[in-house]
Write a protein that holds these residues in place. Structure first.
Motif, PDB file in Angstrom:
ATOM      1  N   TYR A 137       1.161  -1.345  -0.135  1.00  0.00           N
ATOM      2  CA  TYR A 137       0.317  -0.347   0.049  1.00  0.00           C
ATOM      3  C   TYR A 137       1.162   1.410   0.219  1.00  0.00           C
TER       4      TYR A 137
ATOM      5  N   GLN B 150      -5.398  -1.873  -4.431  1.00  0.00           N
ATOM      6  CA  GLN B 150      -5.136  -1.795  -3.535  1.00  0.00           C
ATOM      7  C   GLN B 150      -5.590  -0.814  -2.404  1.00  0.00           C
TER       8      GLN B 150
ATOM      9  N   GLU C 182      -8.799   0.686  -1.606  1.00  0.00           N
ATOM     10  CA  GLU C 182      -9.448   0.396  -0.189  1.00  0.00           C
ATOM     11  C   GLU C 182      -9.081   0.570   1.377  1.00  0.00           C
ATOM     12  N   THR C 183      -7.925  -0.839   0.865  1.00  0.00           N
ATOM     13  CA  THR C 183      -7.764  -1.565   2.177  1.00  0.00           C
ATOM     14  C   THR C 183      -6.625  -1.039   2.485  1.00  0.00           C
TER      15      THR C 183
ATOM     16  N   ARG D 145      -8.761   1.960   4.739  1.00  0.00           N
ATOM     17  CA  ARG D 145      -8.597   1.386   6.445  1.00  0.00           C
ATOM     18  C   ARG D 145      -7.550   1.298   6.736  1.00  0.00           C
ATOM     19  N   LEU D 146      -6.696   0.214   6.694  1.00  0.00           N
ATOM     20  CA  LEU D 146      -5.309   0.484   7.854  1.00  0.00           C
ATOM     21  C   LEU D 146      -5.169   1.954   8.326  1.00  0.00           C
TER      22      LEU D 146
END
Length: 494
Positions: free
Chosen positions: A133, A475, A477-478, A481-482
């Motif tokens: 990311y 990658q 959206e994840t 979120r992280l």
């Protein structure tokens, strides 16, 4: 007398570099010869043993060895295999009288005025490409870039017809590249110029540094944006300028807040770094009028205008500069790839002539082969197709990122109205994004903390920049979120 055989264990490959194994083998053998680990007459490991040690095909080693024979580093001997050649192509120093390296920092403390290593700067982890990311700014997406076209242009630039021009040492800029800047790049920004008003530089940062050096030969009172590009502020301070920081808002730098007696203003009016704000037309007019009335000059850093996928970018400040008060810095690096390091400085002919002389004291000119390769890439239309593809990709990525941030309580504190390749984000109060960035590395996430962009002592800690030029769209959206999960953890623990 039996010959000394070199043990294969002294050779190692870097499997993470992605570089051809045969090239790496040639390089490590040459390095062993130059460092005197492998002395003339010594036997190289057999191709079979070295291949087994390195975990590569025997043919890969054999081809590397043969290339080194052709270059004169190795020689073959019947029934003995490959030997280190006796050649004067490899200069050697006697070990006698060579001193051991020592550390003597104290000898330099009185002559080095300050430590540049302590300055605020943007730092990316070296392994950011391997992380899933990478919200880094200013990096390219290799899947979009046309490598085949670039290689073709590089081969064309290496041809016999172009070689004499590239090999010269007359500190001239590539006329093909200058012509492209004149005929294509500057008109897109509303700027008209002549060849003597353009200087090719090693990126826009080099252009700004040259401007700073020219302006600070006498005491200089300068203004920088706050937040703003940290290297501009540091360069001015390093060169002895008296710098005032002026806070920007959603319309960029407010001219009415520029202190009296200011002599030079450094701005990013079309796309403020890092918030993306665009200076309003009224403020641009006001700034140019102030420059004329107060005898000020303006240094305009006009980066990323090509990334206009939402609406057309505003004209450059230089486009309405009727009194020749603006020095304009542009770059190819953001749109092509940052390692290219090619930019340009545009201004009055006598100022450009001085900048050229100053540049020649540092380096004669940017590498001729890179200039000519870039000129062919631009002139043959590859650049325009690349920009088209980047705009399409970035528009999709930006939408996904905005949607992902909309599911959190993170604030988009700044974004270029025409598009761009990053968002300026604000976390909840109390969050230190420098600590956050360190912890996010464990999650495979890279962000850019906002602190380096601010001047002064009371630096906000909750801002950070999210770039989307090099992160795969799937990658995003994840990754967001992280980031948000870490912020929630930080808020809970605080």
């Amino acid at each position: 007398m039996p010959k000394v055989r070199i043990a294969p264990e002294i050779f190692f490959l870097d499997r993470t570099s992605g570089r051809p194994l045969q090239s790496q083998i040639r390089e490590i053998v040459v390095a062993s010869i130059l460092s005197a680990q492998a002395l003339p007459g010594a036997l190289m490991p057999s191709s079979r043993k070295l291949a087994e040690h390195l975990g590569v095909a025997r043919m890969t080693v054999s081809l590397a060895y043969q290339e080194l024979v052709d270059q004169g580093y190795l020689e073959t001997q019947s029934r003995s295999g490959y030997l280190v050649a006796h050649t004067d192509a490899v200069p050697r120093l006697s070990a006698d009288g060579v001193g051991k390296p020592s550390e003597n920092s104290e000898a330099w403390r009185n002559v080095v005025s300050e430590s540049l290593q302590d300055r605020r700067r943007i730092v990316k982890p070296k392994n950011w490409r391997s992380l899933p990311y990478p919200f880094v700014f200013g990096e390219m997406d290799a899947t979009i870039f046309n490598h085949t076209a670039w290689r073709g242009c590089a081969r064309q630039a290496m041809g016999t017809r172009d070689f004499d021009a590239m090999a010269s040492n007359d500190a001239t800029d590539d006329p093909l590249l200058v012509n492209y800047v004149l005929s294509r790049m500057l008109p897109r920004r509303g700027i008209a110029a002549r060849p003597e008003q353009i200087l090719i530089t090693v990126g826009a940062q080099n252009a700004i540094w040259l401007a700073v050096e020219l302006l600070t030969r006498a005491p200089l009172k300068a203004v920088c944006e706050n937040p703003g590009y940290p290297d501009t502020l540091q360069a001015l301070r390093w060169c002895g300028a008296q710098v005032s920081m002026v806070d920007v808002d959603d319309q960029g730098l407010p001219p009415e807040k520029i202190p009296e007696e200011t002599q030079a203003v450094f701005v990013t009016p079309s796309h403020h770094a890092p918030t993306g704000a665009t200076m309003s037309r009224m403020r641009r007019t006001q700034l140019l009028e102030q420059a004329q009335a107060r005898d000020m000059v303006i240094i305009e850093d006009d980066y990323e205008f090509e990334m206009s996928f939402l609406e057309p970018p505003s004209p450059a400040l230089k486009a309405t500069d009727t009194n020749q008060r603006v020095l304009y810095a542009g770059s190819f690096s953001k749109a092509l790839f940052p390692g290219l390091r090619l930019g340009y400085l545009v201004g009055p002919a006598h100022v450009i002539a001085e900048a050229k002389e100053l540049r020649s004291m540092i380096l004669r000119n940017p590498p001729g082969h890179l200039q000519r390769t870039a000129a062919y890439f631009l002139a043959q239309g590859h650049y325009d197709l690349l920009i088209r593809d980047m705009r399409r990709q970035f528009a999709r990525r930006r939408k996904v990122m905005v949607d992902a941030l909309g599911k959190t309580n993170l604030e988009i504190a700044g974004a270029a109205q025409f598009g761009g390749s990053s968002l300026w984000v604000k976390a909840p109060a109390g969050i230190d994004t420098e600590n956050l960035a360190t912890k996010l590395i464990d999650d495979g996430v890279v962000i850019e903390p906002g602190a380096p962009f601010f001047g002064g002592g009371n630096v906000p800690t909750e801002y950070f920049r999210l770039g989307y030029s090099s992160i795969p769209i799937e990658q995003i959206e994840t990754g967001v979120r992280l980031i948000y999960d870490r912020i929630l953890d930080e808020s809970a623990s605080g």
